[in-house]
Design a protein around this motif. Sequence first.
Motif, mmCIF file in Angstrom:
data_model
loop_
_atom_site.group_PDB
_atom_site.id
_atom_site.type_symbol
_atom_site.label_atom_id
_atom_site.label_comp_id
_atom_site.label_asym_id
_atom_site.label_seq_id
_atom_site.Cartn_x
_atom_site.Cartn_y
_atom_site.Cartn_z
ATOM 1 N N MET A 141 11.758 -12.575 68.648
ATOM 2 C CA MET A 141 11.926 -13.993 68.978
ATOM 3 C C MET A 141 11.361 -14.273 70.376
ATOM 4 S SD MET A 141 15.634 -15.076 67.441
ATOM 5 C CE MET A 141 16.707 -13.784 68.040
ATOM 6 N N GLU A 142 11.065 -15.547 70.594
ATOM 7 C CA GLU A 142 10.629 -15.967 71.922
ATOM 8 C C GLU A 142 11.874 -16.394 72.702
ATOM 9 O OE1 GLU A 142 8.020 -19.415 74.185
ATOM 10 O OE2 GLU A 142 7.936 -19.277 71.996
ATOM 11 N N TYR A 143 12.198 -15.667 73.750
ATOM 12 C CA TYR A 143 13.402 -15.974 74.530
ATOM 13 C C TYR A 143 13.052 -16.954 75.641
ATOM 14 C CZ TYR A 143 17.727 -15.310 77.160
ATOM 15 O OH TYR A 143 18.922 -15.519 77.808
ATOM 16 N N LEU A 144 13.736 -18.097 75.635
ATOM 17 C CA LEU A 144 13.512 -19.111 76.674
ATOM 18 C C LEU A 144 14.518 -18.920 77.802
ATOM 19 C CD1 LEU A 144 13.143 -22.235 74.346
ATOM 20 C CD2 LEU A 144 11.301 -20.900 75.396
ATOM 21 N N PRO A 145 14.218 -19.428 78.994
ATOM 22 C CA PRO A 145 15.210 -19.352 80.073
ATOM 23 C C PRO A 145 16.499 -20.064 79.656
ATOM 24 C CG PRO A 145 13.081 -20.096 80.909
ATOM 25 C CD PRO A 145 12.987 -20.113 79.412
ATOM 26 N N PRO A 146 17.622 -19.694 80.266
ATOM 27 C CA PRO A 146 18.887 -20.322 79.866
ATOM 28 C C PRO A 146 19.019 -21.755 80.387
ATOM 29 C CG PRO A 146 19.240 -18.849 81.722
ATOM 30 C CD PRO A 146 17.802 -18.676 81.296
#
Length: 203
Positions: A141-146
């Motif tokens: 998956m592409e992890y985005l900033p929180p």
Amino acid sequence: MKNVLVLFAHPKFEHSKTNKALVDKIQHREGVTFHDLYERYPDFNIDLPKEKELLNTHDVIIWHHPFYWYNCPPLMKQWIDVVLEFNWAYGPKGNALQDKKCLNVITTGGTREVYCSSGNNHYSVNEFLRPFEQTARLCGMEYLPPFTVMGTHNLSKEDLEIHVNQYDQLISALQEDKAFKITKDCDFLNDTPLLKKIKTNER
Ligand SMILES: Cc1cc2nc3c(=O)[nH]c(=O)nc-3n(C[C@H](O)[C@H](O)[C@H](O)COP(=O)(O)O)c2cc1C
């Protein structure tokens, strides 16, 4: 339009102020599936086929939870342990989550200032969230900033409302797949120009 799955874990939601306000704003939105894990699984007995079906039918996965001991509450961890199966979520035949977007939405008692090397918590929120980041990556998956709401103990009504509106706007941006090109260098999605301009009562 992208489908957004909000996996929510709060062991004491009945006493919540911050998450209650965030959840109230987004839970009934079209295209959003709000999934309250503690409500659905008070016995921690997670329905694996159901969870896999939910994941299969959504493009964006949000782990939404208060920060508890620098981590997620235990049912969220249980969900990760049970649902992200070898050869389904990861491993040689595990590509079910490939290319989905994933992020944490968290609330913290500590302020931004205490989450740095010279602050009381010594590490940044992003550093504490590394296991989530790597879990998402391992699953393709592409992890985005929180997206974060920090300093909840002393948050004014006005500031909480700004965060609530930002969360609402973030959901819209995720649905519209605004690819968040600008987020690559951001520690927090809150700091993207798109969300920074949000003021109270403004969409
Ligand atoms: C068991 C427990 C552990 C907590 N651990 C942390 C922590 O590690 N870091 C932090 O900043 N806040 C911590 N807090 C504060 C919560 O994150 C904060 O109260 C919550 O995000 C507020 O949201 P709510 O109003 O929805 O409950 C903790 C609170 C509890 C009850």
